[in-house]
Write an enzyme that holds these catalytic residues in place. Structure first.
Site, PDB file in Angstrom:
ATOM      1  CD  GLU A  64      -1.032 -11.228  -2.091  1.00 27.63           C
ATOM      2  OE1 GLU A  64      -0.391 -10.205  -1.872  1.00 27.63           O
ATOM      3  OE2 GLU A  64      -1.438 -11.550  -3.213  1.00 27.63           O
ATOM      4  CB  SER A 118      -2.104  -0.181  -5.886  1.00 31.39           C
ATOM      5  OG  SER A 118      -2.150  -1.125  -6.932  1.00 31.39           O
ATOM      6  NE  ARG A 157       0.930  -2.660  -0.542  1.00 33.12           N
ATOM      7  CZ  ARG A 157       0.336  -3.034  -1.662  1.00 33.12           C
ATOM      8  NH1 ARG A 157      -0.988  -3.095  -1.758  1.00 33.12           N
ATOM      9  NH2 ARG A 157       1.045  -3.327  -2.731  1.00 33.12           N
ATOM     10  CB  SER A 208      -4.907  -9.950 -12.919  1.00 26.25           C
ATOM     11  OG  SER A 208      -5.441 -10.633 -11.841  1.00 26.25           O
TER      12      SER A 208
HETATM   13  C1  G16 Z   1      -1.496  -9.017  -8.121  1.00 27.00           C
HETATM   14  C2  G16 Z   1      -0.479  -9.757  -7.294  1.00 27.00           C
HETATM   15  C3  G16 Z   1      -1.027 -10.021  -5.908  1.00 27.00           C
HETATM   16  C4  G16 Z   1      -1.465  -8.700  -5.269  1.00 27.00           C
HETATM   17  C5  G16 Z   1      -2.428  -7.940  -6.202  1.00 27.00           C
HETATM   18  C6  G16 Z   1      -2.736  -6.555  -5.705  1.00 27.00           C
HETATM   19  O1  G16 Z   1      -2.656  -9.800  -8.236  1.00 27.00           O
HETATM   20  O2  G16 Z   1      -0.159 -10.961  -7.950  1.00 27.00           O
HETATM   21  O3  G16 Z   1      -0.029 -10.638  -5.159  1.00 27.00           O
HETATM   22  O4  G16 Z   1      -2.097  -8.929  -4.060  1.00 27.00           O
HETATM   23  O5  G16 Z   1      -1.838  -7.806  -7.476  1.00 27.00           O
HETATM   24  O6  G16 Z   1      -1.522  -5.858  -5.597  1.00 27.00           O
HETATM   25  P1  G16 Z   1      -1.464  -4.306  -5.317  1.00 27.00           P
HETATM   26  O7  G16 Z   1      -2.195  -4.096  -4.030  1.00 27.00           O
HETATM   27  O8  G16 Z   1      -0.005  -4.000  -5.233  1.00 27.00           O
HETATM   28  O9  G16 Z   1      -2.178  -3.621  -6.460  1.00 27.00           O
HETATM   29  P2  G16 Z   1      -3.449  -9.945  -9.610  1.00 27.00           P
HETATM   30  O10 G16 Z   1      -4.513 -10.937  -9.288  1.00 27.00           O
HETATM   31  O11 G16 Z   1      -3.952  -8.580  -9.958  1.00 27.00           O
HETATM   32  O12 G16 Z   1      -2.417 -10.446 -10.567  1.00 27.00           O
END
Ligand code: G16
Length: 513
Positions: A355, A483, A481, A47
């Site tokens: 989000e 990631s 928090r 992603s």
């Molecule tokens: C993924 C999740 C999202 C989240 C993002 C960042 O998005 O599907 O719900 O908001 O990661 O998450 P974190 O802050 O835990 O790194 P994506 O678009 O990267 O698949």
């Protein structure tokens, strides 16, 4: 390396992912067998992460994220240290079943994706699973396909897989119907930054199919130029830097709407510059509020007893939450990760979840669809029009997961219905100035949160220090928090002025050094 099934599956440098792919593919096949041969998805993508990373995520049979109970099994399968350990676990998790596993797979356009996808197919062959490889697809497209296969008994893997064209038909037919109901048939111009990812492919298709309704212009749309994937562009970059992506800097036409999607097209955010060249972000909170306000009007007009609620996370701007409270819309705050928001959205007939980073969708419950399809008494013209509009939106908006493309069309539908432009949308409320920063730490696992990630319980004493800093700035808030997708800790801070938000952010980051 110890793999942990994070916010969106496993993510790491692509060279470290082989065991995660083996374990996840085995988990997908076993999950399918447990569900008596229902189709499960495996999507290979990282992603928004840099191009050197990759990842894998399992799509459950309802088209949503993998059930939490299976996340643990998937983690165990990925962390075995030998083939014999893997075989033992597979036997343990295998439910007595005569059904063959049915799996669909897809990938993003990272250079490492084809190799990882081939490995996944080797495992599926080993497990005698039926499978169909959809090749380059966006993550939401594969979620949509999984949901369709399991809902419609005409489709089966491998003999009769649904073609991807059905996805385009569904979105485009709904959008064209909505467009034809507009009182003024204004054809909007929208420039989309595709992050040089897989999303450029379906966006090219949509721009052809919808050329009479939207002037869709694409930039950063070279999905083969992998070294530029997410590089100074894409939804994550624009949201965090609060500035335009590369190739749009200094080129933006005042008051015209722009959007950025991320590397696998499951997030979208919008923005524009005003006539003084000031940049304005219209992020996930704004999308949520635009959609829910419009849906609320439609529900009122339909006179059907339908509940509406909004799901946010700690990253939601304080002003957006205050605005929703003023509208009298129930709000639930969950931890980060669409799996949490999606689950909470099911508490309502119409659950709107986004989000702030632009990842989200609107869920219409089965009960809601039943009421919309079977209104009890004779309807007035206004009621019928509102019910039709709700039904079209339920077709347009991806019901499996947040989808940048269907969200893009939903936003354009609402703006077109209301005859609004970007400035009208922005004027709904004023954001509190905010800053989101990534901090590299020695071990992010020591950061343990509570209260939907708004407070830290570990490291002991750190939350009190954050509270003291927050107390010294008006209208401020900050949280820290770890990631779940990157090796970093995220620090969010908001306050009454940009200067105080920046100061607070810097001071909280300072506590982590
Ligand atoms: C993924 C999740 C999202 C989240 C993002 C960042 O998005 O599907 O719900 O908001 O990661 O998450 P974190 O802050 O835990 O790194 P994506 O678009 O990267 O698949």
């Amino acid at each position: 390396m110890k793999y942990i099934y994070g916010t969106a599956g496993f993510r790491a440098d692509a060279s470290l992912l082989y065991a995660a792919i083996i374990g996840s593919t085995a988990a997908a096949a076993l999950r399918s067998m447990e569900l008596e041969g229902k189709t499960v998805g495996v999507i290979i993508t990282a992603s928004h992460n840099p191009v050197s990373d990759n990842g894998v995520k399992i799509i459950d049979a309802d088209g949503g994220m993998l059930s939490m109970a299976w996340e643990e099994k998937c983690t165990n399968l990925a962390n075995v240290s030998s083939k014999s350990e893997l075989d033992i676990l597979i036997k343990e998790y295998l439910v007595p079943s005569t059904c063959q596993a049915s799996v669909v797979i897809g990938m993003d356009t990272r250079p490492s994706s084809p190799r990882l996808s081939e490995l996944s197919k080797v495992i599926l062959d080993e497990l005698s699973a039926s499978y169909k490889d959809y090749g380059f697809v966006t993550t939401p497209q594969l979620h949509w396909i999984v949901r369709l296969i399991n809902q419609n008994s005409t489709y089966s893997i491998p003999s009769n897989p649904p073609p991807l064209v059905l996805y385009y038909d569904s979105l485009c037919n709904a959008y064209i119907n909505i467009f034809s109901s507009f009182t003024v048939h204004h054809r909007p111009t929208l420039t989309v930054d595709c992050a040089n990812g897989v999303g450029s492919l379906p966006l090219k298709e949509l721009s052809k199919r919808l050329r009479d309704c939207i002037d869709l212009r694409l930039t950063n749309n070279d999905h083969l130029a992998s070294k530029y994937l997410n590089k100074d562009c894409g939804a994550d970059y624009v949201k965090t830097t609060q500035s335009p992506p590369v190739n749009l800097l200094d080129k933006m036409v005042p008051n015209q709407l722009y959007a950025s999607i991320d590397g696998d097209a499951d997030r979208i955010i919008f923005y524009f510059v005003d006539k003084n060249k000031k940049f304005h972000l219209l992020d996930g909170d704004r999308i949520s509020i635009l959609l829910v306000s419009f849906l609320k009007i439609l529900v009122q007009k339909s006179r059907l007893p339908l509940s509406i609620g909004v799901i946010q996370t700690a990253y939601a701007n304080g002003s957006s939450t205050a605005y929703l409270k003023k509208l009298g819309i129930p709000i639930i705050c969950t931890s980060t990760g669409v799996k949490h928001l999606h689950h909470a959205a099911k508490n309502f007939d119409i659950g709107v979840y986004f989000e702030a980073n632009g990842h989200g969708t609107v869920l219409f419950s089965q009960g809601c669809l039943h009421k919309l399809h079977n209104p009890s008494t004779e309807q007035s013209n206004t009621e019928t029009a509102a019910i039709d509009a709700l039904l079209q939106l339920s077709q347009l908006i991806n019901q499996a997961i947040g989808d940048a493309l269907s969200d893009m069309l939903a936003v354009l539908s609402v703006l077109g219905s209301l005859l609004w432009d970007a400035t009208g949308w922005l004027s709904m409320y004023d954001d509190l100035p905010n800053k989101l920063v990534k901090v590299k730490v020695a071990d992010r696992s020591v950061f343990v949160t509570t209260d939907a990630e708004r407070r830290l319980v570990k490291p002991v004493g750190l939350q009190e220090k954050i509270d003291n800093l927050v107390a010294s700035y008006e209208d401020s808030r900050s949280f820290v928090r770890a990631s779940g997708t990157e090796d970093a800790v995220r620090v969010y801070a908001e306050a009454k002025t940009p200067k105080s938000a920046a100061e607070l952010s810097a001071k909280v980051c300072g506590l982590l050094q």
